[in-house]
Enzyme design. Structure first.
Site, PDB file in Angstrom:
ATOM      1  N   TRP A 254      42.219 -37.303 125.960  1.00 37.75           N
ATOM      2  CA  TRP A 254      42.596 -36.112 125.206  1.00 37.75           C
ATOM      3  C   TRP A 254      43.895 -35.465 125.681  1.00 37.75           C
ATOM      4  CZ3 TRP A 254      42.639 -33.075 129.399  1.00 37.75           C
ATOM      5  CH2 TRP A 254      41.681 -33.273 130.389  1.00 37.75           C
ATOM      6  N   ASN A 255      44.517 -35.971 126.742  1.00 41.96           N
ATOM      7  CA  ASN A 255      45.682 -35.237 127.260  1.00 41.96           C
ATOM      8  C   ASN A 255      46.966 -35.523 126.472  1.00 41.96           C
ATOM      9  OD1 ASN A 255      45.529 -37.806 128.367  1.00 41.96           O
ATOM     10  ND2 ASN A 255      46.441 -37.218 130.315  1.00 41.96           N
TER      11      ASN A 255
ATOM     12  N   LYS B 219      46.024 -50.196 143.030  1.00 43.49           N
ATOM     13  CA  LYS B 219      44.694 -49.823 143.539  1.00 43.49           C
ATOM     14  C   LYS B 219      43.780 -49.326 142.406  1.00 43.49           C
ATOM     15  CE  LYS B 219      46.862 -47.556 147.160  1.00 43.49           C
ATOM     16  NZ  LYS B 219      46.817 -46.680 148.331  1.00 43.49           N
TER      17      LYS B 219
ATOM     18  N   LYS C 207      39.038 -45.924 119.524  1.00 48.44           N
ATOM     19  CA  LYS C 207      38.130 -44.772 119.618  1.00 48.44           C
ATOM     20  C   LYS C 207      38.856 -43.672 120.391  1.00 48.44           C
ATOM     21  CE  LYS C 207      35.441 -42.730 122.381  1.00 48.44           C
ATOM     22  NZ  LYS C 207      35.518 -41.338 121.933  1.00 48.44           N
ATOM     23  N   PRO C 208      39.292 -42.631 119.659  1.00 43.05           N
ATOM     24  CA  PRO C 208      39.986 -41.545 120.372  1.00 43.05           C
ATOM     25  C   PRO C 208      38.988 -40.616 121.052  1.00 43.05           C
ATOM     26  CG  PRO C 208      40.011 -41.168 117.988  1.00 43.05           C
ATOM     27  CD  PRO C 208      39.215 -42.424 118.212  1.00 43.05           C
TER      28      PRO C 208
ATOM     29  N   GLU D 119      51.173 -51.116 130.766  1.00 44.82           N
ATOM     30  CA  GLU D 119      51.406 -50.801 129.367  1.00 44.82           C
ATOM     31  C   GLU D 119      52.910 -50.753 129.129  1.00 44.82           C
ATOM     32  OE1 GLU D 119      48.448 -47.331 128.914  1.00 44.82           O
ATOM     33  OE2 GLU D 119      47.829 -48.783 127.377  1.00 44.82           O
TER      34      GLU D 119
ATOM     35  N   GLU E 168      44.069 -47.796 132.540  1.00 48.51           N
ATOM     36  CA  GLU E 168      45.057 -46.831 133.045  1.00 48.51           C
ATOM     37  C   GLU E 168      44.247 -45.604 133.433  1.00 48.51           C
ATOM     38  OE1 GLU E 168      46.993 -43.978 133.524  1.00 48.51           O
ATOM     39  OE2 GLU E 168      47.701 -43.945 131.441  1.00 48.51           O
TER      40      GLU E 168
ATOM     41  N   CYS F  57      48.017 -38.007 134.017  1.00 43.82           N
ATOM     42  CA  CYS F  57      47.434 -38.898 135.025  1.00 43.82           C
ATOM     43  C   CYS F  57      48.357 -39.113 136.226  1.00 43.82           C
ATOM     44  CB  CYS F  57      47.074 -40.226 134.396  1.00 43.82           C
ATOM     45  SG  CYS F  57      48.393 -40.880 133.388  1.00 43.82           S
TER      46      CYS F  57
HETATM   47  P1  NDP Z   1      36.738 -39.835 130.169  1.00 42.50           P
HETATM   48  O1  NDP Z   1      37.239 -40.918 131.018  1.00 42.50           O
HETATM   49  O2  NDP Z   1      35.290 -39.547 130.132  1.00 42.50           O
HETATM   50  O3  NDP Z   1      37.173 -40.050 128.628  1.00 42.50           O
HETATM   51  C1  NDP Z   1      38.234 -40.844 128.175  1.00 42.50           C
HETATM   52  C2  NDP Z   1      37.815 -41.609 126.919  1.00 42.50           C
HETATM   53  O4  NDP Z   1      36.728 -42.488 127.225  1.00 42.50           O
HETATM   54  C3  NDP Z   1      37.302 -40.721 125.781  1.00 42.50           C
HETATM   55  O5  NDP Z   1      37.639 -41.305 124.548  1.00 42.50           O
HETATM   56  C4  NDP Z   1      35.792 -40.773 125.988  1.00 42.50           C
HETATM   57  O6  NDP Z   1      35.040 -40.452 124.823  1.00 42.50           O
HETATM   58  C5  NDP Z   1      35.612 -42.231 126.367  1.00 42.50           C
HETATM   59  N1  NDP Z   1      34.399 -42.527 127.104  1.00 42.50           N
HETATM   60  C6  NDP Z   1      33.658 -41.709 127.879  1.00 42.50           C
HETATM   61  N2  NDP Z   1      32.590 -42.378 128.401  1.00 42.50           N
HETATM   62  C7  NDP Z   1      32.672 -43.647 127.945  1.00 42.50           C
HETATM   63  C8  NDP Z   1      31.864 -44.811 128.120  1.00 42.50           C
HETATM   64  N3  NDP Z   1      30.773 -44.798 128.880  1.00 42.50           N
HETATM   65  N4  NDP Z   1      32.244 -45.951 127.506  1.00 42.50           N
HETATM   66  C9  NDP Z   1      33.350 -45.994 126.741  1.00 42.50           C
HETATM   67  N5  NDP Z   1      34.140 -44.915 126.517  1.00 42.50           N
HETATM   68  C10 NDP Z   1      33.822 -43.752 127.122  1.00 42.50           C
HETATM   69  O7  NDP Z   1      37.524 -38.526 130.549  1.00 42.50           O
HETATM   70  P2  NDP Z   1      36.989 -37.016 130.451  1.00 42.50           P
HETATM   71  O8  NDP Z   1      37.371 -36.519 129.151  1.00 42.50           O
HETATM   72  O9  NDP Z   1      35.558 -36.876 130.800  1.00 42.50           O
HETATM   73  O10 NDP Z   1      37.839 -36.356 131.629  1.00 42.50           O
HETATM   74  C11 NDP Z   1      37.325 -36.455 132.949  1.00 42.50           C
HETATM   75  C12 NDP Z   1      38.420 -36.692 133.942  1.00 42.50           C
HETATM   76  O11 NDP Z   1      39.086 -37.889 133.635  1.00 42.50           O
HETATM   77  C13 NDP Z   1      39.512 -35.642 133.942  1.00 42.50           C
HETATM   78  O12 NDP Z   1      39.145 -34.559 134.708  1.00 42.50           O
HETATM   79  C14 NDP Z   1      40.654 -36.404 134.527  1.00 42.50           C
HETATM   80  O13 NDP Z   1      40.536 -36.396 135.930  1.00 42.50           O
HETATM   81  C15 NDP Z   1      40.441 -37.823 134.039  1.00 42.50           C
HETATM   82  N6  NDP Z   1      41.298 -38.173 132.884  1.00 42.50           N
HETATM   83  C16 NDP Z   1      42.321 -39.044 133.104  1.00 42.50           C
HETATM   84  C17 NDP Z   1      43.178 -39.339 132.066  1.00 42.50           C
HETATM   85  C18 NDP Z   1      44.331 -40.275 132.261  1.00 42.50           C
HETATM   86  O14 NDP Z   1      45.314 -40.145 131.558  1.00 42.50           O
HETATM   87  N7  NDP Z   1      44.242 -41.252 133.135  1.00 42.50           N
HETATM   88  C19 NDP Z   1      43.042 -38.725 130.752  1.00 42.50           C
HETATM   89  C20 NDP Z   1      41.885 -37.882 130.604  1.00 42.50           C
HETATM   90  C21 NDP Z   1      41.063 -37.607 131.660  1.00 42.50           C
HETATM   91  P3  NDP Z   1      34.553 -38.931 124.556  1.00 42.50           P
HETATM   92  O15 NDP Z   1      35.771 -38.124 124.358  1.00 42.50           O
HETATM   93  O16 NDP Z   1      33.715 -39.039 123.344  1.00 42.50           O
HETATM   94  O17 NDP Z   1      33.784 -38.527 125.786  1.00 42.50           O
END
Ligand code: NDP
Length: 505
Positions: free
Chosen positions: A158-159, A462, A182-183, A469, A257, A291
């Site tokens: 979502w960021n 790591k 899947k967003p 990407e 990522e 991130c």
């Molecule tokens: P998540 O990793 O939970 O979510 C990212 C995506 O994965 C969303 O589309 C989510 O769907 C989906 N998802 C969640 N669980 C599963 C699963 N079991 N199998 C497949 N897809 C899944 O991030 P959060 O939104 O919970 O954020 C938590 C933490 O993640 C943040 O505090 C931050 O530290 C980190 N983060 C890192 C990002 C990056 O750019 N690397 C970006 C966003 C968060 P849904 O939205 O429906 O839950």
């Protein structure tokens, strides 16, 4: 009475309710108001989207096109993104909390450039490579070429919803794959809009599908679907680990990522004005919800106080508020859960003895009303083993760690499970280059931060990820290599293998 726009999933070239009977509210994080309703996809919707992707893949309607034809569609997409920039930027800002000043400029430019640069790189990618002089005793002609991996699944956070979707869609399509995205449930609308734009750009129906819905159901169905060949995920390291485990059952290709805790080392000779600006930009862009944010700031001990004071002077001048206002510098935190995460980390930091130098509170009342706002926060005299220095906070929280010599700073910088970004501020070019080689991270910035070029590889060492990407490296990650080997000798008696197992008798 105000009506809220409803968005449907995008399957087989159409916006469709599919099996979804429920809608999820998408809210504006600045005030908690529902701005859209989005169909909550089901596992059955995933199955239909994957089937459509598979059929189009096998039909050759996209996978069979020449690289030039595919590149042209990607270039059309880039142009359509620019033409629709006002709408896309508005949707991105209102749902993700990113400031309109950023989404309407940088985010649109990177999204469009991702399609454009991918198209240019595709045109230059060698179609086939030959080995004309084989090390065999008989004449053989060998060549190898790149083919699509198959049906790809993209799972995005979502960021930066638009950019991170484009980083998966563009290379997947370039190499002739079909893809289902899947967003994140809180920010799906710009990805749904992109699906329509790509169709307009000339992409055949079924090649790009979007199914919204909960990660645990829709996401996991995609990751475990027998007809999905590759999964590309951006999000938390925890979910990334789970996806890698689930995908390994059927040996799917995986690009991950994930999180980061990127170190920024300020050298003793660094210009203080520059060090202040880079240190602030590294952890404040998108209120720290990036991130590769620079969230461990290593500073020579005798410069810590001055750097922290000068950072605070600048923070006090920033406008925090409505992300849709062009004058706003920092918008809200993207969602309530993330705000809670930040609040909890700040409490933990204080319990562990980190010294709160500035901020540390949620902003409430007045214009902040029911929004998710948090003050930029600086902790000083932190230790590298504190929770706030080890774990990703994903918020506007800087953790200043004093050091006494550069080797100690480098050792601490590398002492982390992550390795996404890293950076150095210093005047001596040779010294900064030497240090860059010692930092274990996928990207190292010198005297800058957050420079994500659509033509440069991005990914982590790591536990920050797997694969890269963008452009050339992404094209390799979204294709399989096939070696075709033809023995040019005509008769059965000519074969090199006859004597090996006695077929010449
Ligand atoms: P998540 O990793 O939970 O979510 C990212 C995506 O994965 C969303 O589309 C989510 O769907 C989906 N998802 C969640 N669980 C599963 C699963 N079991 N199998 C497949 N897809 C899944 O991030 P959060 O939104 O919970 O954020 C938590 C933490 O993640 C943040 O505090 C931050 O530290 C980190 N983060 C890192 C990002 C990056 O750019 N690397 C970006 C966003 C968060 P849904 O939205 O429906 O839950």
């Amino acid at each position: 009475m105000s009506s809220v726009t409803e968005y449907l999933n995008y399957i087989d070239g159409k916006y469709t309710g599919g099996d979804s009977v429920e809608f999820t509210d998408v809210i504006n994080p600045a005030n908690s108001r529902t701005v859209f309703k989005v169909a909550k996809g089901t596992e059955a919707d995933v199955d239909r989207a994957v089937q459509s992707a598979k059929q189009t893949l096998e039909s050759g309607v996209w996978s069979g096109k020449t690289p030039e034809e595919r590149a042209n569609v990607l270039m059309n997409a880039a142009m359509l993104i620019f033409l629709n920039k006002d709408k896309l930027a508005n949707l991105e800002s209102v749902t993700s909390g990113g400031t309109i000043r950023r989404t309407s400029t940088v985010d649109i430019a990177i999204t469009a450039a991702t399609f454009y640069m991918t198209a240019l790189t595709l045109k230059e990618l060698p179609r086939v490579e030959h080995a004309m002089c084989p090390p065999w005793i008989v004449p053989v002609h060998s060549y190898w070429k790149r083919e699509p991996v198959g049906v790809c699944a993209g799972i995005t956070p979502w960021n930066y919803p638009m950019i991170l979707a484009a980083w998966k869609i563009a290379p997947a399509l370039a190499m002739g794959n079909s893809i289902v995205v899947k967003p994140a449930s809180t920010t799906p609308v710009t990805t749904l809009e992109m699906a329509g734009l790509l169709r307009m750009a000339g992409l055949p129906a079924g090649v790009f599908n979007v199914v919204c819905g909960p990660g645990g159901a829709v996401g996991e169905r995609l990751v475990t679907h027998p007809d999905v060949d590759k999964v590309a995920f951006t999000g938390s390291t925890e979910v990334g680990r789970r996806i890698a485990r689930l995908a390994s059952d059927s040996i799917k290709r995986v690009t991950l990522e994930l999180g980061g805790k990127s170190p920024l080392i300020i050298l003793d000779d660094a210009d203080m004005d520059l060090a202040v600006n880079v240190s602030l930009f590294a952890f404040l862009l998108n209120s720290g919800q990036v991130c590769e944010s620079g969230t461990r700031l290593f500073v020579p001990r005798h410069r810590q106080q001055e750097l922290a004071e000068r950072m605070v002077e600048k923070i006090k001048k920033l406008t925090i508020g409505d992300q849709l206002d062009m004058a706003t510098d920092l918008g809200p935190i993207a969602n309530a859960m993330q705000l809670d995460t930040i609040v909890n980390y700040v409490e933990t930091a204080q319990k562990e003895g980190a010294e709160l130098f500035y901020g540390g509170q949620r902003l409430t009342g007045g214009d902040y009303g029911r929004g998710f706002f948090f003050t930029p926060t600086i902790f000083i005299n932190c230790r590298n083993d504190m929770t706030i220095a080890r774990e990703e906070i994903f918020g506007p929280v800087q953790c200043v760690i004093p050091y006494d010599d550069v080797d100690e700073a480098v050792a601490m910088a590398n002492e982390t499970i992550y390795g996404l970004g890293a950076g150095i501020c210093g005047k001596n070019v040779a010294e900064t280059q030497k240090l860059a080689a010692r930092l274990r991270a996928g990207t190292v910035w010198i005297n800058t931060w957050h420079m994500l070029r659509p033509d440069a590889p991005f990914g982590g060492y790591k536990q920050s990820g797997l694969g890269r990407e963008n452009c050339y490296h992404a094209l390799l990650n979204y294709s399989e290599v096939k070696h075709i080997c033809q023995d040019l000798t005509p008769g059965a008696d000519d074969k090199f293998f006859n004597p090996l197992i006695g077929l010449n008798k």
